[in-house]
Scaffold this active site. Structure first.
Site: not given
Ligand code: NAD
Ligand code: DAU
Length: 351
Positions: A131-133, A157, A161
């Site tokens: 993810t970009d997060e 989260y 990741k």
């Protein structure tokens, strides 16, 4: 490659990836492994469940012995790993489950692949979906996340990741495993679990329920139609460079409150309500803890090196999405009735 394991295939993005691979590659055996947590739903795959090149296995990626057996039984050549706990709000309430599934589960799959493949990685590939997060947050300054942006995760989260991404890269650097990691922006489209902004709001508008906007609604997300993400995964799985990273996004930034107004307008139009009918449902609520301000993905590398571009304009994608949820009320009602409704109400009240 012939035998491909797709993890998390009963979830939102995974179901689109499974559908694309099963239909496009009749010569592959597609094995969909999913634990069927609250987010996994085999109804997402009704149209392909009887395809001759498709097998479903219910299992937990954290169960290392079962992962070992799976590699032996199906002689797996490739892995596309999507299984994860994916919702930021849940990670704030229960970080342990996120570390367990996203970190330990990924490690368990990597180790099973390493044992099964030995040192013979010819024709093998381990592709991890991220993810970009993991890149943290941006200011309103026109900058983008690129593949070289330093990791700076803020939520449990995104921390989980980020950790799993590091493990995947470590397996390449340490053992020579042919890995690829991609970091994608926010997806939208059919089959998304209705705890996420877009399906939640479509469903709440349909029922005349409040639309809980976190903080002032000024946070920005970069939205990509889920089928375009699945198309990118296909291209990268087949043509991506080993050990490389690709960002996936549609250069499509929206401030939450502006996006919400588009959703309201589209739902009202399709339900035959007068314009502005549901605007009064907007309810500003306490902000999400650690709420990242802005995400924006630079996906030029993917375009220049592998020729991928989104196929759908946002206006078309959002109308298609709203129409899908309104046309598939049974799918939605099945999820939102009973236990989940009680869970959602308690999450909402305890924010
Ligand atoms: P989702 O929550 O809809 O689906 C996750 C799936 O994983 C579910 O089917 C669930 O049953 C399965 N799963 C969870 N724990 C498992 C376990 N221990 N063993 C086996 N299966 C398990 O998630 P999604 O939105 O489809 O996201 C899929 C992947 O893409 C995730 O890795 C997520 O981090 C990543 N991602 C999502 C987005 C997005 O906008 N949704 C964007 C970028 C990246
Ligand atoms: O950026 C990619 C990520 O996008 C994925 O890695 C995650 O798995 C996926 O869940 C998604 O994370 P977000 O937190 O951005 O998505 P969510 O739909 O939860 O929220 C989108 C924005 O809307 C965010 O700024 C929070 C806000 N929001 C969300 C909900 C559920 C609200 O204002 N109200 C809400 O009720």
């Amino acid at each position: 490659m012939k035998n491909i394991l797709i993890t998390g295939g009963a979830g939102f993005i995974g179901s689109h990836v499974v559908r694309l691979f099963v239909n496009k590659y009749p010569e592959y055996n597609i094995i969909n492994l999913d634990k069927l947590t609250y987010a996994g739903n085999l109804a997402n795959l009704k149209d392909i469940e009887n395809a001759p090149n498709y097998t479903f296995v219910k299992a937990d990626i954290c169960d290392f012995e079962t992962m070992r057996e799976l590699f032996q039984k199906y002689q797996l050549d490739g892995v596309i790993h999507l299984a994860a706990e994916s919702h930021v709000d849940r990670s704030i309430k229960d970080p342990f489950t996120f570390a367990q599934t996203n970190v330990m589960g990924t490690l368990s799959l990597l180790q099973a692949a390493k044992e099964a493949w030995g040192n013979d990685y010819e024709g093998k590939r381990f592709y991890h979906i991220s993810t970009d997060e993991v890149y943290g947050t941006l200011e309103f300054d026109g900058t983008f996340f690129t593949e070289t942006t330093k990791y700076d995760p803020h939520s449990p989260y995104s921390a989980s990741k980020a950790s799993s991404d590091h493990f995947v890269r470590a397996f390449h650097d340490t053992y020579g495993m042919p890995t690829i990691v991609t970091n994608c922006s926010n997806n939208y489209g059919p089959y998304q679990f209705p705890e996420k902004l877009i399906p939640l709001f479509i469903n709440n508008i349909r029922h005349g329920k409040p639309l809980p906007v976190y903080g002032k609604g000024e946070n920005v997300r970069d939205w990509l139609y889920v089928v375009d993400h699945a198309r990118a995964i296909d291209v990268i799985f087949h043509q991506g460079k080993i050990a490389d990273t690709y960002n996936i996004g549609g250069f499509n930034e929206w401030k939450n409150i502006d996006l919400i107004k588009v959703i309201i307008k589209t739902v009202d139009k399709l339900l035959g309500n007068p314009e502005g009918h549901s605007v009064g449902l907007i309810t500003y609520v306490t902000d999400r803890a650690g709420h990242d301000l802005r995400y924006a993905i630079d996906s030029n590398k993917l375009k220049e090196e592998l020729g991928w571009e989104p196929s759908l304009q946002f206006e078309e994608g959002i109308e298609k999405t709203v129409r899908w949820y309104l046309d598939n009320q049974e799918w939605m009602d099945h999820i939102t009735s009973g236990e989940y409704e009680k869970y959602y109400e308690s999450m909402y009240e305890n924010r």
